[in-house]
Design a protein around this motif. Structure first.
Motif, PDB file in Angstrom:
ATOM      1  N   LEU A   1       6.319   2.989   7.978  1.00 12.77           N
ATOM      2  CA  LEU A   1       6.073   3.298   5.933  1.00 12.77           C
ATOM      3  C   LEU A   1       4.688   3.798   6.062  1.00 12.77           C
ATOM      4  O   LEU A   1       5.210   4.785   4.663  1.00 12.77           O
ATOM      5  CB  LEU A   1       6.536   1.947   5.539  1.00 12.77           C
ATOM      6  N   MET A   2       3.794   3.366   5.713  1.00 11.54           N
ATOM      7  CA  MET A   2       2.471   4.288   5.779  1.00 11.54           C
ATOM      8  C   MET A   2       2.042   5.892   6.411  1.00 11.54           C
ATOM      9  O   MET A   2       1.857   6.043   5.842  1.00 11.54           O
ATOM     10  CB  MET A   2       0.638   3.584   6.478  1.00 11.54           C
TER      11      MET A   2
ATOM     12  N   PRO B   1       0.617  -1.617   0.085  1.00  8.95           N
ATOM     13  CA  PRO B   1       0.337  -0.198  -0.106  1.00  8.95           C
ATOM     14  C   PRO B   1       0.633   1.201   0.025  1.00  8.95           C
ATOM     15  O   PRO B   1       0.207   1.966  -0.270  1.00  8.95           O
ATOM     16  CB  PRO B   1      -0.743  -0.625   1.486  1.00  8.95           C
ATOM     17  N   TYR B   2       1.953   1.418   0.534  1.00  5.72           N
ATOM     18  CA  TYR B   2       3.131   2.336   0.489  1.00  5.72           C
ATOM     19  C   TYR B   2       4.006   2.057  -0.937  1.00  5.72           C
ATOM     20  O   TYR B   2       3.935   1.104  -1.727  1.00  5.72           O
ATOM     21  CB  TYR B   2       4.176   2.424   1.230  1.00  5.72           C
ATOM     22  N   LYS B   3       4.132   3.503  -1.646  1.00  7.16           N
ATOM     23  CA  LYS B   3       4.351   4.015  -3.424  1.00  7.16           C
ATOM     24  C   LYS B   3       5.215   4.532  -2.721  1.00  7.16           C
ATOM     25  O   LYS B   3       5.872   4.326  -3.847  1.00  7.16           O
ATOM     26  CB  LYS B   3       3.017   5.023  -4.174  1.00  7.16           C
ATOM     27  N   LYS B   4       5.304   5.743  -2.487  1.00  3.64           N
ATOM     28  CA  LYS B   4       6.418   6.885  -2.948  1.00  3.64           C
ATOM     29  C   LYS B   4       7.759   5.837  -1.872  1.00  3.64           C
ATOM     30  O   LYS B   4       8.468   6.149  -2.051  1.00  3.64           O
ATOM     31  CB  LYS B   4       5.948   7.938  -2.202  1.00  3.64           C
ATOM     32  N   ALA B   5       7.007   5.429  -0.395  1.00  5.75           N
ATOM     33  CA  ALA B   5       8.273   5.004  -0.403  1.00  5.75           C
ATOM     34  C   ALA B   5       8.840   3.288  -0.321  1.00  5.75           C
ATOM     35  O   ALA B   5       9.846   3.392   0.617  1.00  5.75           O
ATOM     36  CB  ALA B   5       8.184   4.978   1.583  1.00  5.75           C
ATOM     37  N   ASN B   6       8.600   2.756  -0.530  1.00  3.00           N
ATOM     38  CA  ASN B   6       8.942   1.521  -1.722  1.00  3.00           C
ATOM     39  C   ASN B   6      10.197   1.646  -2.529  1.00  3.00           C
ATOM     40  O   ASN B   6      10.098   2.861  -3.593  1.00  3.00           O
ATOM     41  CB  ASN B   6       7.154   1.187  -2.729  1.00  3.00           C
TER      42      ASN B   6
ATOM     43  N   ASN C   1       3.956  -0.199  16.693  1.00  4.95           N
ATOM     44  CA  ASN C   1       3.635  -0.098  15.444  1.00  4.95           C
ATOM     45  C   ASN C   1       4.470  -0.933  14.655  1.00  4.95           C
ATOM     46  O   ASN C   1       5.604  -2.120  15.114  1.00  4.95           O
ATOM     47  CB  ASN C   1       3.121   1.052  14.783  1.00  4.95           C
ATOM     48  N   THR C   2       3.359  -1.660  13.475  1.00  3.58           N
ATOM     49  CA  THR C   2       4.443  -2.984  12.271  1.00  3.58           C
ATOM     50  C   THR C   2       5.386  -1.785  11.882  1.00  3.58           C
ATOM     51  O   THR C   2       5.247  -0.509  11.835  1.00  3.58           O
ATOM     52  CB  THR C   2       3.841  -3.516  11.748  1.00  3.58           C
TER      53      THR C   2
END
Length: 341
Positions: A221-222, A69-74, A215-216
């Motif tokens: 990252l989210m 679900p995280y794109k820019k941080a991926n 938190n996970t």
């Protein structure tokens, strides 16, 4: 979805292709020009996009759907490491070890300036210090607030060290910018303060984002994604220990989070061994473990008189102890082919 373009594709062709995708499918397209390839990151509803049709284009090398679900941080969208560079020249994420050091709370001009001078002499490139303090008890010292920011600015003027300090609410953002804070820290308790994260995404200032107590990694990252989606991609992730059933230490340092985050994301990752342990003698071994695990930096609490500190004295190093820890961190980094600059 990510689209990797062929090496012969020019920057102009990449931009034209991105614009056509944006117009045709109504998605946001981010372009990343890397050293080896050009990557287009498609954000939005990509379910109607025919992968085979995209792959058939002359300039396309490959197409992949991204499930996270995280794109820019991926890292899939941004294969190279992100390096945070301050106007004063200090860097985080360039392969060296960034040392951030200072007291938990700013208490006086004499205290913060003395600590700043000592940690700089030992090799720290950043000064940390709390002006606004989140405390479990409403009766505990809450920080000097705006006065604390002024004292940090004073120490910065004397030493040249950029300052790192924690923000508690979006209403203080203008004050932090006005006072010249160089790196704004989001503490563990505010990691999911999404309104704050959204506002921090609209400014041009590095954000040090600490992992929440329970938190996970994906949730961290989210939270980074909230900041980055607003336009601010200068995010530094911080592993500071998580809450487990173990009670000997204040928290349990998740050292595995460092290589995991480095694999999943392109953002710099630093470690806070002070909050992770809550015990001063554990700070050094945890700091060395973080260096070995691949951390981009350390944030360590240093106080000139820990026994009388207004907060977190038990986990604070004295300046002399920090001298020893910094020297051992430098030696460990050197053995691993890295540097502390």
């Amino acid at each position: 979805m990510i689209i990797i373009l062929k090496s012969g594709c020019s920057a102009e062709q990449a931009k034209e292709f991105a614009a056509s995708l944006q117009k045709k499918y109504g998605v946001q397209v981010n372009i990343w020009f890397g050293t080896q390839s050009t990557v287009l990151g498609l954000i939005g509803d990509t379910s109607s996009i025919d992968i085979d049709s995209i792959a058939a284009q002359d300039c396309v090398e490959s197409v992949k759907r991204v499930q996270e679900p995280y794109k820019k941080a991926n890292r899939k969208f941004h294969p190279d490491d992100t390096v945070i560079t301050l106007p004063s020249g200090q860097k985080i994420g360039d392969g060296s070890i960034a040392l951030i050091a200072g007291p938990c709370s700013v208490e006086s001009s004499e205290q913060i300036c003395e600590v700043a001078e000592r940690v700089k002499k030992a090799g720290a490139q950043f000064l940390r210090g709390g002006a606004f303090k989140p405390r479990t008890s409403p009766y505990s010292f809450q920080g000097l607030r705006a006065e604390g920011l002024d004292l940090l600015a004073e120490a910065k003027k004397k030493t040249g060290l950029p300052i790192v300090t924690e923000i508690m609410s979006e209403k203080y953002i203008d004050l932090f910018l006005e006072k010249g804070v160089d790196v704004i820290q989001v503490g563990a308790r505010n990691m999911q303060n999404f309104e704050l994260l959204k506002q921090l995404g609209r400014i041009n200032k590095p954000i040090l984002l600490k992992r929440g107590l329970s938190n996970t990694i994906e949730e961290l990252l989210m939270s980074a994604e909230y900041i980055m989606s607003g336009g601010n991609e200068q995010v530094i992730l911080c592993e500071r220990g998580i809450r487990t059933f173990e009670t000997y230490t204040r928290n349990t340092l998740d050292i595995s989070a460092v290589p995991v985050l480095k694999r999943l994301s392109h953002l710099p990752v630093i470690v806070d061994p002070s909050h992770a342990s809550g015990i001063s003698w554990l700070v050094e071994p945890l700091a060395l473990a973080a260096v070995a695990a691949g951390a981009d930096g350390l944030i360590i609490e240093v106080h000139n008189d820990p026994k009388h500190a207004l907060s977190d004295g038990a986990q604070s190093l004295t300046p002399d102890q920090f001298d020893h820890t910094a020297a051992r961190v430098k030696a460990a980094a050197k053995a691993l082919g890295r540097a502390v600059e």
